[in-house]
Design a protein around this motif. Structure first.
Motif, mmCIF file in Angstrom:
data_model
loop_
_atom_site.group_PDB
_atom_site.id
_atom_site.type_symbol
_atom_site.label_atom_id
_atom_site.label_comp_id
_atom_site.label_asym_id
_atom_site.label_seq_id
_atom_site.Cartn_x
_atom_site.Cartn_y
_atom_site.Cartn_z
ATOM 1 N N ARG A 238 0.849 -1.195 0.000
ATOM 2 C CA ARG A 238 0.000 0.000 0.000
ATOM 3 C C ARG A 238 0.885 1.245 0.000
ATOM 4 O O ARG A 238 1.713 1.442 0.888
ATOM 5 C CB ARG A 238 -0.919 -0.012 1.208
ATOM 6 C CG ARG A 238 -1.937 -1.158 1.210
ATOM 7 C CD ARG A 238 -2.688 -1.209 2.530
ATOM 8 N NE ARG A 238 -1.766 -1.492 3.638
ATOM 9 C CZ ARG A 238 -2.084 -1.350 4.916
ATOM 10 N NH1 ARG A 238 -3.292 -0.914 5.256
ATOM 11 N NH2 ARG A 238 -1.209 -1.622 5.859
ATOM 12 N N GLU A 239 0.695 2.064 -0.978
ATOM 13 C CA GLU A 239 1.559 3.231 -1.180
ATOM 14 C C GLU A 239 1.584 4.190 0.010
ATOM 15 O O GLU A 239 2.655 4.703 0.358
ATOM 16 C CB GLU A 239 1.113 3.961 -2.446
ATOM 17 C CG GLU A 239 2.046 5.053 -2.906
ATOM 18 C CD GLU A 239 1.619 5.629 -4.227
ATOM 19 O OE1 GLU A 239 1.252 6.824 -4.268
ATOM 20 O OE2 GLU A 239 1.633 4.886 -5.225
ATOM 21 N N TYR A 242 4.310 3.760 2.658
ATOM 22 C CA TYR A 242 5.697 4.046 2.273
ATOM 23 C C TYR A 242 5.881 5.528 1.962
ATOM 24 O O TYR A 242 6.662 5.904 1.089
ATOM 25 C CB TYR A 242 6.083 3.202 1.064
ATOM 26 C CG TYR A 242 6.116 1.722 1.355
ATOM 27 C CD1 TYR A 242 7.295 1.084 1.724
ATOM 28 C CD2 TYR A 242 4.955 0.956 1.281
ATOM 29 C CE1 TYR A 242 7.318 -0.266 2.012
ATOM 30 C CE2 TYR A 242 4.972 -0.403 1.565
ATOM 31 C CZ TYR A 242 6.148 -1.002 1.931
ATOM 32 O OH TYR A 242 6.171 -2.351 2.210
ATOM 33 N N SER A 246 5.456 6.255 -4.972
ATOM 34 C CA SER A 246 5.286 4.998 -5.707
ATOM 35 C C SER A 246 6.607 4.298 -5.991
ATOM 36 O O SER A 246 6.615 3.136 -6.397
ATOM 37 C CB SER A 246 4.564 5.269 -7.032
ATOM 38 O OG SER A 246 5.322 6.171 -7.826
ATOM 39 N N ASN A 247 7.718 4.992 -5.795
ATOM 40 C CA ASN A 247 9.038 4.391 -6.072
ATOM 41 C C ASN A 247 9.946 4.449 -4.845
ATOM 42 O O ASN A 247 11.165 4.596 -4.977
ATOM 43 C CB ASN A 247 9.703 5.111 -7.247
ATOM 44 C CG ASN A 247 9.863 6.606 -7.002
ATOM 45 O OD1 ASN A 247 9.289 7.148 -6.055
ATOM 46 N ND2 ASN A 247 10.622 7.275 -7.845
ATOM 47 N N ASN A 248 9.366 4.348 -3.656
ATOM 48 C CA ASN A 248 10.169 4.421 -2.434
ATOM 49 C C ASN A 248 11.112 3.218 -2.362
ATOM 50 O O ASN A 248 10.680 2.069 -2.443
ATOM 51 C CB ASN A 248 9.253 4.428 -1.208
ATOM 52 C CG ASN A 248 9.982 4.850 0.053
ATOM 53 O OD1 ASN A 248 11.110 4.445 0.304
ATOM 54 N ND2 ASN A 248 9.337 5.693 0.848
ATOM 55 N N PHE A 251 10.540 -0.100 -0.262
ATOM 56 C CA PHE A 251 9.727 -1.233 -0.705
ATOM 57 C C PHE A 251 10.600 -2.359 -1.247
ATOM 58 O O PHE A 251 10.256 -3.540 -1.107
ATOM 59 C CB PHE A 251 8.741 -0.770 -1.774
ATOM 60 C CG PHE A 251 7.814 -1.841 -2.252
ATOM 61 C CD1 PHE A 251 6.922 -2.454 -1.394
ATOM 62 C CD2 PHE A 251 7.842 -2.256 -3.571
ATOM 63 C CE1 PHE A 251 6.074 -3.457 -1.833
ATOM 64 C CE2 PHE A 251 7.001 -3.251 -4.025
ATOM 65 C CZ PHE A 251 6.109 -3.855 -3.154
ATOM 66 N N GLY A 278 -1.922 -4.479 -2.059
ATOM 67 C CA GLY A 278 -1.656 -3.081 -2.377
ATOM 68 C C GLY A 278 -2.740 -2.515 -3.260
ATOM 69 O O GLY A 278 -3.900 -2.407 -2.866
ATOM 70 N N ARG A 304 4.189 -4.125 -7.041
ATOM 71 C CA ARG A 304 4.360 -2.687 -7.214
ATOM 72 C C ARG A 304 3.562 -1.957 -6.142
ATOM 73 O O ARG A 304 2.493 -2.407 -5.733
ATOM 74 C CB ARG A 304 3.878 -2.236 -8.590
ATOM 75 C CG ARG A 304 4.750 -2.678 -9.752
ATOM 76 C CD ARG A 304 6.064 -1.913 -9.752
ATOM 77 N NE ARG A 304 6.911 -2.305 -10.862
ATOM 78 C CZ ARG A 304 7.779 -3.306 -10.844
ATOM 79 N NH1 ARG A 304 7.878 -4.052 -9.744
ATOM 80 N NH2 ARG A 304 8.525 -3.579 -11.871
ATOM 81 N N LEU A 305 4.082 -0.815 -5.718
ATOM 82 C CA LEU A 305 3.330 0.023 -4.791
ATOM 83 C C LEU A 305 2.143 0.640 -5.508
ATOM 84 O O LEU A 305 2.227 0.997 -6.684
ATOM 85 C CB LEU A 305 4.228 1.125 -4.220
ATOM 86 C CG LEU A 305 5.287 0.703 -3.203
ATOM 87 C CD1 LEU A 305 6.155 1.893 -2.834
ATOM 88 C CD2 LEU A 305 4.636 0.124 -1.953
ATOM 89 N N GLY A 306 1.037 0.768 -4.801
ATOM 90 C CA GLY A 306 -0.145 1.371 -5.389
ATOM 91 C C GLY A 306 -1.182 1.679 -4.331
ATOM 92 O O GLY A 306 -1.063 1.282 -3.168
ATOM 93 N N SER A 307 -2.209 2.391 -4.739
ATOM 94 C CA SER A 307 -3.295 2.781 -3.834
ATOM 95 C C SER A 307 -4.610 2.252 -4.371
ATOM 96 O O SER A 307 -4.850 2.241 -5.579
ATOM 97 C CB SER A 307 -3.371 4.307 -3.690
ATOM 98 O OG SER A 307 -2.184 4.808 -3.113
#
Length: 429
Positions: A238-239, A242, A246-248, A251, A278, A304-307
């Motif tokens: 979950r974005e 972090y 989105s590119n932390n 992760f 996520g 991938r990170l996302g919301s």
């Protein structure tokens, strides 16, 4: 046609109209060479080509930063093409190490040309789709562009790091030999209890000290059986957890930890499942063996990170994915309302371990000393310690992971708490 041919036509008609209006044959004669040039180019203008492409990769699943050679073959099944510009479309994230992804050449009918280059990249699921082919006749007046399908897939999976066996104590184990104490007497290493001798018990297991206190009965030592268990690993993608980025890079530490833990548990013979939670839910259903390892690494490669507003809380976790009374490991920086969900999960009989990458410490180096941001970080760190303490009081193991410290060193805390692990609730199957 293109802008050059359009300009040539305008020039030809300009000479013709000017010559007719002024009744000057010399001006009209100027348009004749241009008209011939345009006519010849139109005669040799290429028809829509019939092209077939195929792509080959020696490896379709590799680890990050591994060079992979891509070979692209393009065959002309139609008429001769005088000039062709081949341009491959690389997926975002791949870097070309050697070779070229484009080429300019003639392509006669029936011939095949090869385009070769070497790429590398970070973790991800890369999909090659099409290449663009620009074609024209030698005068450059008539040209076209078509996409040619050349699909392929390159999976760059996270590299599991070697870890020692992580001791876990789930309430329920499976009926196969393994490394996990099962709370049942039988063949094992650790002492379990003493009971009266029964016919068939090996003589070497008789406890002579206890037997010496009795006049008629013999007593036998029983050891604790060791079995395998079900382990479910949840990767929080979950974005907002972090920092909303989105590119932390944090992760990637979490993904590597998930890969390393799953590798360790699979090597011990356990059934392991992976759930990425996520923007959506990606699942590798529980299994064991080498094929399960491939499924888990492929799932992590796609992570991938996302919301997603429908999945912003852990309360929507598909708990049926995890067998009842199994071991659940959550890898997450944790959000404010997560502890309540984890406490409820523990109350339902799951043994829960939380590996929490510390986002606050990870970003501490970006804050100026004695600034308002530093004060905010201290407050956030205090709130985090309070939330982790709440989880520990509920019987949940929590590892506060400063990612500057190797994962192996952090997991040693689990081994140091081995006596506490033996106090887990429940009885084995």
């Amino acid at each position: 046609m293109n802008s050059r041919s359009a300009f040539l036509l305008i020039l030809i008609f300009g000479f013709l109209i000017t010559g007719l209006i002024s009744l000057n044959g010399a001006i009209i004669a100027l348009s004749i060479p241009l008209l011939v040039y345009f006519g010849v180019a139109a005669w040799y203008s290429p028809a829509p080509p019939r092209l077939v492409a195929r792509r080959t990769l020696p490896l379709e699943a590799v680890f990050p930063e591994t060079p992979v050679e891509v070979n692209l073959y393009l065959k002309n099944n139609g008429e001769d093409l005088q000039e062709v510009w081949i341009e491959d479309q690389l997926p975002a994230g791949l870097i070309v190490l050697e070779g070229e992804t484009s080429r300019f050449l003639p392509l006669p009918a029936g011939e095949e040309v090869r385009l070769s280059y070497v790429v590398t990249g970070g973790r991800g699921d890369y999909r090659f789709t099409t290449l663009q082919v620009h074609y024209r006749e030698s005068a450059g007046l008539f040209e076209g562009k078509i996409p040619v399908q050349a699909s392929h897939r390159l999976m760059i999976r996270p590299r599991p790091r070697p870890l020692r066996s992580v001791p876990i104590r789930p309430p329920q184990t499976r009926g196969f030999a393994g490394p996990i104490p099962s709370r049942q007497g039988g063949v094992g290493v650790d002492f379990f209890l003493v009971r009266e001798y029964q016919p068939g018990d090996p003589m070497r297991r008789i406890n002579w000290k206890v037997t010496a206190r009795e006049e008629q009965n013999l007593f036998t030592n029983l050891f604790e059986q060791q079995r395998v268990a079900d382990v479910g690993i949840i990767l929080d993608a979950r974005e907002p957890g972090y920092g909303g980025a989105s590119n932390n890079p944090l992760f990637e530490y979490a993904v590597d930890a998930a890969a390393s833990l799953s590798e360790t548990f699979l090597k011990d013979g356990n059934r392991v499942g992976m759930l990425v939670y996520g923007a959506g839910i990606d699942i590798a259903f529980p299994g064991a063996g080498k094929m399960q390892r491939q499924r888990i690494l492929q799932t992590l490669a796609r992570a991938r990170l996302g919301s997603n507003f429908a999945l912003e809380s852990l309360s929507y976790l598909p708990t049926r994915f995890f067998p009842p009374r199994s071991q659940v490991i959550l890898i997450s920086p944790l959000q404010p309302h997560d502890p309540e969900v984890l406490v409820a999960l523990r109350a339902h009989g799951y043994q829960v371990l939380v590996l929490s990458p510390n986002l606050i410490r990870f970003e501490a180096g970006q804050v100026r000393p004695n600034s308002p941001e530093e004060l905010a970080q201290r407050i956030a760190q205090a709130e985090r310690r309070f939330a982790l303490q709440k989880l520990r009081r509920a019987g949940i193991q929590v590892l506060d992971w400063d990612v500057r410290m190797p994962l192996e060193q952090v997991l040693r805390q689990v081994i140091s708490l081995r006596p506490l692990l033996r106090q887990g609730i429940g009885t084995p199957a």
